[in-house]
Design a protein around this motif. Structure first.
Motif, PDB file in Angstrom:
ATOM      1  N   TRP A 101      42.142  81.872 -22.364  1.00 26.11           N
ATOM      2  CA  TRP A 101      41.041  82.818 -22.563  1.00 26.11           C
ATOM      3  C   TRP A 101      39.745  82.074 -22.872  1.00 26.11           C
ATOM      4  CZ3 TRP A 101      39.484  87.416 -21.385  1.00 26.11           C
ATOM      5  CH2 TRP A 101      38.368  87.944 -22.025  1.00 26.11           C
ATOM      6  N   GLU A 102      39.810  81.029 -23.673  1.00 19.35           N
ATOM      7  CA  GLU A 102      38.607  80.249 -23.994  1.00 19.35           C
ATOM      8  C   GLU A 102      37.998  79.655 -22.732  1.00 19.35           C
ATOM      9  OE1 GLU A 102      39.912  77.561 -27.056  1.00 19.35           O
ATOM     10  OE2 GLU A 102      39.915  79.157 -28.582  1.00 19.35           O
TER      11      GLU A 102
ATOM     12  N   LYS B 133      50.631  83.688 -27.470  1.00 29.79           N
ATOM     13  CA  LYS B 133      49.295  83.816 -28.063  1.00 29.79           C
ATOM     14  C   LYS B 133      48.533  82.498 -27.991  1.00 29.79           C
ATOM     15  CE  LYS B 133      50.561  87.264 -31.491  1.00 29.79           C
ATOM     16  NZ  LYS B 133      50.608  87.577 -32.920  1.00 29.79           N
TER      17      LYS B 133
ATOM     18  N   HIS C  85      41.559  98.549 -23.411  1.00 30.36           N
ATOM     19  CA  HIS C  85      41.076  97.358 -24.094  1.00 30.36           C
ATOM     20  C   HIS C  85      41.659  97.244 -25.498  1.00 30.36           C
ATOM     21  CE1 HIS C  85      38.466 100.679 -25.000  1.00 30.36           C
ATOM     22  NE2 HIS C  85      37.619  99.978 -25.735  1.00 30.36           N
TER      23      HIS C  85
ATOM     24  N   PHE D  27      41.387  89.496 -30.521  1.00 29.46           N
ATOM     25  CA  PHE D  27      40.067  89.078 -30.068  1.00 29.46           C
ATOM     26  C   PHE D  27      39.028  89.287 -31.160  1.00 29.46           C
ATOM     27  CE2 PHE D  27      42.275  90.394 -26.157  1.00 29.46           C
ATOM     28  CZ  PHE D  27      42.117  89.242 -25.398  1.00 29.46           C
TER      29      PHE D  27
ATOM     30  N   ASP E  85      44.387  94.291 -26.894  1.00 29.27           N
ATOM     31  CA  ASP E  85      44.172  93.567 -28.150  1.00 29.27           C
ATOM     32  C   ASP E  85      45.360  93.747 -29.092  1.00 29.27           C
ATOM     33  OD1 ASP E  85      42.370  92.168 -30.165  1.00 29.27           O
ATOM     34  OD2 ASP E  85      42.785  94.073 -31.190  1.00 29.27           O
TER      35      ASP E  85
ATOM     36  N   ALA F  79      34.475  88.495 -27.939  1.00 33.87           N
ATOM     37  CA  ALA F  79      35.511  88.399 -26.915  1.00 33.87           C
ATOM     38  C   ALA F  79      36.001  89.789 -26.517  1.00 33.87           C
ATOM     39  CB  ALA F  79      36.676  87.552 -27.415  1.00 33.87           C
ATOM     40  N   PHE F  80      36.082  90.694 -27.495  1.00 35.47           N
ATOM     41  CA  PHE F  80      36.531  92.057 -27.214  1.00 35.47           C
ATOM     42  C   PHE F  80      35.551  92.772 -26.295  1.00 35.47           C
ATOM     43  CE2 PHE F  80      37.223  96.567 -28.385  1.00 35.47           C
ATOM     44  CZ  PHE F  80      38.559  96.657 -28.015  1.00 35.47           C
TER      45      PHE F  80
ATOM     46  N   GLU G 162      36.324  82.546 -20.973  1.00 36.80           N
ATOM     47  CA  GLU G 162      35.078  82.892 -21.682  1.00 36.80           C
ATOM     48  C   GLU G 162      33.948  81.931 -21.332  1.00 36.80           C
ATOM     49  OE1 GLU G 162      35.346  85.172 -25.827  1.00 36.80           O
ATOM     50  OE2 GLU G 162      36.241  83.174 -25.880  1.00 36.80           O
TER      51      GLU G 162
ATOM     52  N   ARG H  83      33.841  91.289 -23.965  1.00 34.63           N
ATOM     53  CA  ARG H  83      34.145  90.751 -22.635  1.00 34.63           C
ATOM     54  C   ARG H  83      35.404  91.408 -22.058  1.00 34.63           C
ATOM     55  NH1 ARG H  83      32.678  86.647 -25.681  1.00 34.63           N
ATOM     56  NH2 ARG H  83      30.796  85.496 -25.169  1.00 34.63           N
ATOM     57  N   VAL H  84      36.425  91.578 -22.900  1.00 30.00           N
ATOM     58  CA  VAL H  84      37.659  92.229 -22.462  1.00 30.00           C
ATOM     59  C   VAL H  84      37.349  93.630 -21.970  1.00 30.00           C
ATOM     60  CG1 VAL H  84      39.884  93.170 -23.241  1.00 30.00           C
ATOM     61  CG2 VAL H  84      39.202  90.865 -23.917  1.00 30.00           C
TER      62      VAL H  84
ATOM     63  N   ARG I 149      45.315  82.091 -25.729  1.00 25.80           N
ATOM     64  CA  ARG I 149      44.034  81.797 -26.384  1.00 25.80           C
ATOM     65  C   ARG I 149      43.330  80.622 -25.700  1.00 25.80           C
ATOM     66  NH1 ARG I 149      41.715  83.873 -30.470  1.00 25.80           N
ATOM     67  NH2 ARG I 149      43.600  84.645 -31.462  1.00 25.80           N
TER      68      ARG I 149
END
Length: 180
Positions: free
Chosen positions: A91-92, A84, A68, A38, A72, A42-43, A95, A45-46, A88
């Motif tokens: 995840w987008e 991955k 967290h 991330f 990651d 983004a991190f 987000e 948010r995680v 990704r």
């Protein structure tokens, strides 16, 4: 543990998570500031999502035990490239959904309500965003339950097991689940 994680998240564990979890990976270092998957935004948010899923109560929050960082590290260094890439993309989507609702600036109770709406899937987000959330939730819970802090201090822990007794009451174990 896998059964309880599936029950808590309301579904089956993903194949990629199960294979990595069962592979016996060594515990990743959590004191590094280097991110493996991330970006910094983004991190953040995680971290907030993990603490929304498992907030601090009479036990530590998810970020208190570095879940967290573990997420990651596992996604960045352990999971295969197909996972991955797929994650990704999902995840987008998540987000975008979170940003549209100003997730970073919400209060804890508002974040809980937003996460609940994702859980109930009342058409508020895309299926990709929901899959990213479900994967994140499964990892958060699994990594939380397998931390040394939680295992030794908040679950029943016997480093050297004693007699096997197939039937015991919940009172005999202080209403606590067993550490694996």
């Amino acid at each position: 543990m896998l059964k309880y994680t599936a029950l808590i998240t309301g579904g089956a564990l993903s194949a990629s998570f199960t294979s990595v979890f069962l592979s016996g990976c060594s515990k990743p270092e959590t004191d590094t500031s280097e991110l493996h998957f991330f970006g910094e935004d983004a991190f953040e948010r995680v971290s907030l999502m993990a603490d929304t899923i498992l907030p601090r109560t009479d036990s530590p929050s998810a970020t208190d035990v570095n879940v967290h960082h573990t997420i990651d590290t596992m996604i960045g260094l352990v999971f295969d490239m197909d996972f991955k890439t797929s994650f990704r993309e999902q995840w987008e989507e998540l987000e975008l959904f979170l940003d549209d609702r100003n997730f970073l600036n919400l209060s804890q109770s508002e974040r809980v309500e937003l996460v609940r709406s994702i859980e109930l899937n009342n058409g508020v987000c895309t299926s990709s965003a929901k899959r990213a959330y479900t994967e994140l939730k499964q990892q958060t819970i699994a990594y939380y339950l397998t931390t040394e802090e939680i295992g030794k201090n908040y679950l029943n822990y016997l480093p050297i097991p004693g007699d096997y007794r197939p039937t015991i009451t919940i009172d005999e174990v202080n209403n606590r689940a067993w550490t694996i």
